[in-house]
Design a protein around this motif. Sequence first.
Motif, PDB file in Angstrom:
ATOM      1  N   ASP A  97     -26.298  10.929 -10.127  1.00 39.81           N
ATOM      2  CA  ASP A  97     -25.862  12.254 -10.547  1.00 39.81           C
ATOM      3  C   ASP A  97     -27.038  13.088 -11.065  1.00 39.81           C
ATOM      4  O   ASP A  97     -27.176  14.260 -10.718  1.00 39.81           O
ATOM      5  CB  ASP A  97     -24.782  12.118 -11.622  1.00 39.81           C
ATOM      6  N   LYS A 100     -29.662  13.402  -8.007  1.00 36.99           N
ATOM      7  CA  LYS A 100     -29.047  13.898  -6.757  1.00 36.99           C
ATOM      8  C   LYS A 100     -29.516  13.112  -5.532  1.00 36.99           C
ATOM      9  O   LYS A 100     -29.815  13.663  -4.487  1.00 36.99           O
ATOM     10  CB  LYS A 100     -29.339  15.399  -6.551  1.00 36.99           C
ATOM     11  N   THR A 107     -36.007  11.362  -3.884  1.00 33.68           N
ATOM     12  CA  THR A 107     -35.824  12.778  -4.189  1.00 33.68           C
ATOM     13  C   THR A 107     -36.691  13.625  -3.266  1.00 33.68           C
ATOM     14  O   THR A 107     -37.734  13.165  -2.779  1.00 33.68           O
ATOM     15  CB  THR A 107     -36.172  13.086  -5.660  1.00 33.68           C
TER      16      THR A 107
END
Length: 154
Positions: A97, A100, A107
């Motif tokens: 969360d 992401k 990432t």
Amino acid sequence: MNPVQDLIKNLADEHGRSRANLLPILQGVVEQEKYLSELSMIEIARELNLSAADVYGTATFYSFLEHKKMGTYLIRVCKTITCAMKGKNQILFAIEDMLKIGLGETTSDGKFSLLQTNCLGWCHKAPAMLINDEVYTDLTPESVREILTEYLKK
């Protein structure tokens, strides 16, 4: 010679060129390059006179020998039954969360990669995770967010 060839030659000079020295050479490449590229595995095979399949098979067997480029900070969450019983899934959800990304992803800025791994040896302080070489234990979703916030500042 290119830098990868130089590194592998130096590691082979240091450890030796027998099949028994494959693992320390693989570890040395990961330590320096952060992962084992296809080129590095081919070069190791050539330097040790092994088949590329033998090198690849060994490299992919061990979970701490990455064979794809990872983020600057590699997060490994323990997936043992003890960590699962103590809230590993909530820890994963908090990381996913906040960053992401899902398991096996990096990432978009290349800063973080997220993996699960077998036992980290901290069952008595579960759930546990490793960020590069730093161990974090007794995790909660809140403590994970605090830890990641510090890494995001770096």
